[in-house]
Scaffold this motif. Structure first.
Motif, PDB file in Angstrom:
ATOM      1  N   MET A  78       0.844  -1.192   0.000  1.00 35.08           N
ATOM      2  CA  MET A  78       0.000   0.000   0.000  1.00 35.08           C
ATOM      3  C   MET A  78       0.879   1.242   0.000  1.00 35.08           C
ATOM      4  SD  MET A  78      -2.876   1.204   2.786  1.00 35.08           S
ATOM      5  CE  MET A  78      -3.926  -0.188   2.369  1.00 35.08           C
ATOM      6  N   THR A  79       0.571   2.185  -0.903  1.00 31.28           N
ATOM      7  CA  THR A  79       1.328   3.421  -0.966  1.00 31.28           C
ATOM      8  C   THR A  79       0.708   4.461  -0.042  1.00 31.28           C
ATOM      9  OG1 THR A  79       0.004   4.212  -2.827  1.00 31.28           O
ATOM     10  CG2 THR A  79       2.016   2.977  -3.345  1.00 31.28           C
ATOM     11  N   THR A  80       1.568   5.341   0.473  1.00 34.50           N
ATOM     12  CA  THR A  80       1.090   6.406   1.335  1.00 34.50           C
ATOM     13  C   THR A  80       0.393   7.467   0.491  1.00 34.50           C
ATOM     14  OG1 THR A  80       2.931   6.044   2.836  1.00 34.50           O
ATOM     15  CG2 THR A  80       1.781   8.146   3.007  1.00 34.50           C
ATOM     16  N   PRO A  81      -0.822   7.884   0.853  1.00 38.11           N
ATOM     17  CA  PRO A  81      -1.498   8.921   0.070  1.00 38.11           C
ATOM     18  C   PRO A  81      -0.665  10.195   0.016  1.00 38.11           C
ATOM     19  CG  PRO A  81      -3.011   7.904   1.618  1.00 38.11           C
ATOM     20  CD  PRO A  81      -1.656   7.400   1.961  1.00 38.11           C
ATOM     21  N   ARG A  82      -0.647  10.797  -1.144  1.00 41.39           N
ATOM     22  CA  ARG A  82       0.069  12.059  -1.300  1.00 41.39           C
ATOM     23  C   ARG A  82      -0.751  13.198  -0.707  1.00 41.39           C
ATOM     24  NH1 ARG A  82       1.397  12.079  -7.544  1.00 41.39           N
ATOM     25  NH2 ARG A  82      -0.606  10.977  -7.565  1.00 41.39           N
ATOM     26  N   ILE A  83      -0.046  14.190  -0.147  1.00 47.22           N
ATOM     27  CA  ILE A  83      -0.675  15.323   0.509  1.00 47.22           C
ATOM     28  C   ILE A  83      -0.655  16.512  -0.446  1.00 47.22           C
ATOM     29  CG2 ILE A  83      -0.714  16.756   2.572  1.00 47.22           C
ATOM     30  CD1 ILE A  83      -0.871  13.713   3.088  1.00 47.22           C
ATOM     31  N   CYS A  84      -1.825  17.057  -0.703  1.00 49.02           N
ATOM     32  CA  CYS A  84      -1.958  18.174  -1.639  1.00 49.02           C
ATOM     33  C   CYS A  84      -2.637  19.348  -0.942  1.00 49.02           C
ATOM     34  CB  CYS A  84      -2.777  17.747  -2.862  1.00 49.02           C
ATOM     35  SG  CYS A  84      -3.053  19.059  -4.067  1.00 49.02           S
ATOM     36  N   LEU A  85      -2.002  20.501  -0.973  1.00 44.79           N
ATOM     37  CA  LEU A  85      -2.564  21.728  -0.407  1.00 44.79           C
ATOM     38  C   LEU A  85      -3.061  22.605  -1.544  1.00 44.79           C
ATOM     39  CD1 LEU A  85      -1.105  23.926   2.411  1.00 44.79           C
ATOM     40  CD2 LEU A  85      -1.863  24.983   0.280  1.00 44.79           C
ATOM     41  N   ILE A  86      -4.290  23.082  -1.426  1.00 43.79           N
ATOM     42  CA  ILE A  86      -4.908  23.908  -2.459  1.00 43.79           C
ATOM     43  C   ILE A  86      -5.399  25.200  -1.812  1.00 43.79           C
ATOM     44  CG2 ILE A  86      -6.699  24.030  -4.239  1.00 43.79           C
ATOM     45  CD1 ILE A  86      -6.763  20.934  -4.143  1.00 43.79           C
ATOM     46  N   THR A  87      -5.094  26.327  -2.420  1.00 40.43           N
ATOM     47  CA  THR A  87      -5.553  27.603  -1.885  1.00 40.43           C
ATOM     48  C   THR A  87      -6.837  28.050  -2.588  1.00 40.43           C
ATOM     49  OG1 THR A  87      -4.279  28.979  -3.448  1.00 40.43           O
ATOM     50  CG2 THR A  87      -3.165  28.270  -1.411  1.00 40.43           C
ATOM     51  N   GLY A  88      -7.615  28.859  -1.890  1.00 42.95           N
ATOM     52  CA  GLY A  88      -8.810  29.448  -2.484  1.00 42.95           C
ATOM     53  C   GLY A  88      -9.882  28.440  -2.834  1.00 42.95           C
ATOM     54  N   THR A  89     -10.272  27.609  -1.870  1.00 41.78           N
ATOM     55  CA  THR A  89     -11.175  26.494  -2.162  1.00 41.78           C
ATOM     56  C   THR A  89     -12.623  26.736  -1.758  1.00 41.78           C
ATOM     57  OG1 THR A  89     -10.685  25.405  -0.054  1.00 41.78           O
ATOM     58  CG2 THR A  89      -9.290  24.828  -1.942  1.00 41.78           C
ATOM     59  N   SER A  90     -12.973  27.971  -1.424  1.00 42.55           N
ATOM     60  CA  SER A  90     -14.353  28.203  -0.980  1.00 42.55           C
ATOM     61  C   SER A  90     -15.349  28.178  -2.121  1.00 42.55           C
ATOM     62  CB  SER A  90     -14.450  29.534  -0.232  1.00 42.55           C
ATOM     63  OG  SER A  90     -14.130  30.612  -1.088  1.00 42.55           O
ATOM     64  N   SER A  91     -14.872  28.305  -3.362  1.00 45.07           N
ATOM     65  CA  SER A  91     -15.788  28.321  -4.498  1.00 45.07           C
ATOM     66  C   SER A  91     -15.013  28.051  -5.780  1.00 45.07           C
ATOM     67  CB  SER A  91     -16.499  29.682  -4.605  1.00 45.07           C
ATOM     68  OG  SER A  91     -15.553  30.714  -4.839  1.00 45.07           O
ATOM     69  N   GLY A  92     -15.763  27.913  -6.873  1.00 47.83           N
ATOM     70  CA  GLY A  92     -15.174  27.888  -8.203  1.00 47.83           C
ATOM     71  C   GLY A  92     -14.163  26.792  -8.450  1.00 47.83           C
ATOM     72  N   ILE A  93     -13.083  27.164  -9.126  1.00 52.91           N
ATOM     73  CA  ILE A  93     -12.054  26.196  -9.515  1.00 52.91           C
ATOM     74  C   ILE A  93     -11.438  25.542  -8.285  1.00 52.91           C
ATOM     75  CG2 ILE A  93      -9.772  25.956 -10.565  1.00 52.91           C
ATOM     76  CD1 ILE A  93     -10.574  28.201 -12.510  1.00 52.91           C
ATOM     77  N   GLY A  94     -11.180  26.315  -7.241  1.00 52.91           N
ATOM     78  CA  GLY A  94     -10.558  25.763  -6.042  1.00 52.91           C
ATOM     79  C   GLY A  94     -11.420  24.710  -5.391  1.00 52.91           C
ATOM     80  N   LEU A  95     -12.705  24.985  -5.265  1.00 50.86           N
ATOM     81  CA  LEU A  95     -13.636  24.008  -4.685  1.00 50.86           C
ATOM     82  C   LEU A  95     -13.654  22.734  -5.515  1.00 50.86           C
ATOM     83  CD1 LEU A  95     -17.219  24.753  -3.373  1.00 50.86           C
ATOM     84  CD2 LEU A  95     -16.761  22.769  -4.830  1.00 50.86           C
ATOM     85  N   ALA A  96     -13.826  22.865  -6.820  1.00 52.79           N
ATOM     86  CA  ALA A  96     -13.884  21.689  -7.696  1.00 52.79           C
ATOM     87  C   ALA A  96     -12.577  20.904  -7.657  1.00 52.79           C
ATOM     88  CB  ALA A  96     -14.210  22.117  -9.124  1.00 52.79           C
ATOM     89  N   THR A  97     -11.449  21.618  -7.594  1.00 56.91           N
ATOM     90  CA  THR A  97     -10.155  20.941  -7.579  1.00 56.91           C
ATOM     91  C   THR A  97      -9.938  20.184  -6.277  1.00 56.91           C
ATOM     92  OG1 THR A  97      -9.209  22.582  -9.085  1.00 56.91           O
ATOM     93  CG2 THR A  97      -7.664  21.271  -7.787  1.00 56.91           C
ATOM     94  N   ALA A  98     -10.343  20.775  -5.155  1.00 57.78           N
ATOM     95  CA  ALA A  98     -10.187  20.093  -3.869  1.00 57.78           C
ATOM     96  C   ALA A  98     -10.945  18.771  -3.862  1.00 57.78           C
ATOM     97  CB  ALA A  98     -10.677  20.996  -2.745  1.00 57.78           C
ATOM     98  N   VAL A  99     -12.180  18.789  -4.330  1.00 54.28           N
ATOM     99  CA  VAL A  99     -12.979  17.557  -4.357  1.00 54.28           C
ATOM    100  C   VAL A  99     -12.395  16.572  -5.355  1.00 54.28           C
ATOM    101  CG1 VAL A  99     -15.258  16.610  -4.872  1.00 54.28           C
ATOM    102  CG2 VAL A  99     -15.058  18.760  -3.604  1.00 54.28           C
ATOM    103  N   ALA A 100     -11.990  17.056  -6.526  1.00 52.76           N
ATOM    104  CA  ALA A 100     -11.431  16.160  -7.542  1.00 52.76           C
ATOM    105  C   ALA A 100     -10.132  15.522  -7.071  1.00 52.76           C
ATOM    106  CB  ALA A 100     -11.203  16.937  -8.842  1.00 52.76           C
ATOM    107  N   ALA A 101      -9.291  16.294  -6.397  1.00 51.93           N
ATOM    108  CA  ALA A 101      -8.032  15.737  -5.891  1.00 51.93           C
ATOM    109  C   ALA A 101      -8.296  14.672  -4.841  1.00 51.93           C
ATOM    110  CB  ALA A 101      -7.163  16.856  -5.318  1.00 51.93           C
ATOM    111  N   ALA A 102      -9.259  14.924  -3.972  1.00 47.06           N
ATOM    112  CA  ALA A 102      -9.596  13.920  -2.954  1.00 47.06           C
ATOM    113  C   ALA A 102     -10.132  12.651  -3.613  1.00 47.06           C
ATOM    114  CB  ALA A 102     -10.613  14.499  -1.977  1.00 47.06           C
ATOM    115  N   ARG A 103     -10.953  12.793  -4.620  1.00 50.37           N
ATOM    116  CA  ARG A 103     -11.481  11.623  -5.332  1.00 50.37           C
ATOM    117  C   ARG A 103     -10.367  10.859  -6.038  1.00 50.37           C
ATOM    118  NH1 ARG A 103     -16.800  12.899  -8.762  1.00 50.37           N
ATOM    119  NH2 ARG A 103     -16.673  10.634  -8.921  1.00 50.37           N
ATOM    120  N   ALA A 104      -9.306  11.572  -6.433  1.00 53.16           N
ATOM    121  CA  ALA A 104      -8.184  10.925  -7.112  1.00 53.16           C
ATOM    122  C   ALA A 104      -7.221  10.261  -6.136  1.00 53.16           C
ATOM    123  CB  ALA A 104      -7.435  11.949  -7.962  1.00 53.16           C
ATOM    124  N   GLY A 105      -7.490  10.371  -4.837  1.00 58.02           N
ATOM    125  CA  GLY A 105      -6.675   9.684  -3.850  1.00 58.02           C
ATOM    126  C   GLY A 105      -5.718  10.547  -3.067  1.00 58.02           C
TER     127      GLY A 105
END
Length: 288
Positions: free
Chosen positions: A1-28
């Motif tokens: 099992m690989t350790t999940p990678r940690i990704c920090l995203i700024t500006g996630t309250s709406s728009g591209i940031g919100l969509a990217t945060a959810v998409a990154a989490a879905r990608a593992g």
């Protein structure tokens, strides 16, 4: 099992940031979703719940040095590493050109859209070097092709392009891949929407530039961005692909329209093509 990678995203309250945060989490990715005001996290958390993912929501104000330091240090302490950063936080402006704006407004735009990106990147770089990580920044077609009446925003995005392009080979030599994701006009978000801007307010605020600004508004509201529109999710998918790619490109347009738009500048050695194009945006194609 690989350790999940940690990704920090700024500006996630709406728009591209919100969509990217959810998409990154879905990608593992273990996703650290940051925003200036965590009280505005409701839409993000609702989207994460619908997607069946969890997020680590934290405060990060890109214009506050203490906030940037505190957040990155806390992520390193709590997660033990940082593998990716997505610089997304930003503000838009819509001023009736240079003379009619204020120095405070111009400085504020650069402070968020350029210096905020640099502050987060600078704080994160030691952690990204340690992990052989990724530094991805949301740019704009306006960071390659200047847009009338968006001078401060374009200046900031041009600066981001130049900074990251200069940083990329140095970062790569130390194991960090740098990319700029370049969307065009993104629908389904409040970014760049100015409900109080109309012909009447243009006339009141633009002084001698009112006729030119009105022509530009008409172009934007008409066919100016035909074929350009994307949803935040479209951009988020490109960001996640960039985070996962073995050898991501430096500049990554998010759709065909953006790619073709950038081509007009990147193959325009003397600036004549873009100059001609810009004159059509303000209703003055006949100008030299």
């Amino acid at each position: 099992m690989t350790t999940p990678r940690i990704c920090l995203i700024t500006g996630t309250s709406s728009g591209i940031g919100l969509a990217t945060a959810v998409a990154a989490a879905r990608a593992g990715f273990t996703t650290v979703a940051t925003m200036r005001d965590p009280d505005r996290a409701g839409p993000l958390l609702d989207a994460a719940e619908r997607a069946g993912v969890s997020l680590d929501v934290r405060r990060l104000d890109v214009t506050d040095a203490d906030s940037v330091t505190a957040c990155t240090e806390a992520v390193a302490r709590d997660h033990g590493r940082l593998d990716a950063v997505v610089n997304n936080a930003g503000i838009s402006n819509f001023d009736p050109t240079l003379e009619m704006s204020t120095m405070a407004a111009l400085r504020a735009n650069l402070e968020v859209n350029f210096f905020g990106v640099i502050a987060v990147s600078r704080a994160a770089m030691p952690l990204l070097r340690a992990s052989g990580g990724r530094l991805v920044t949301i740019g704009s077609v306006h960071g390659v092709v200047g847009q009338p009446f968006n001078e401060a925003y374009c200046a900031a995005k041009f600066a981001v392009e130049g900074f990251m392009e200069s940083l990329a080979p140095v970062a790569a030599a130390h194991g960090v891949k740098v990319s700029v994701v370049v969307p065009g006009f993104v629908r389904g978000t409040s970014f760049g929407i100015f409900p109080d801007v109309n012909r009447k307010t243009v006339e009141a605020a633009s002084g001698p530039y009112a006729p030119t600004f009105a022509d530009y508004i008409a172009w934007v509201g008409g066919q100016g961005w035909e074929g350009a529109g994307q949803q935040p999710q479209d951009v988020a998918d490109v960001v996640v692909d960039t985070l996962r790619a073995d050898r991501p490109a430096f500049r990554i347009p998010t759709n065909r329209w953006a790619a073709e738009y950038l081509d007009q500048k990147l193959t325009d050695r003397d600036g004549g093509v873009v100059g001609t194009l810009a004159r059509t945006w303000i209703g003055r194609p006949e100008l030299p």
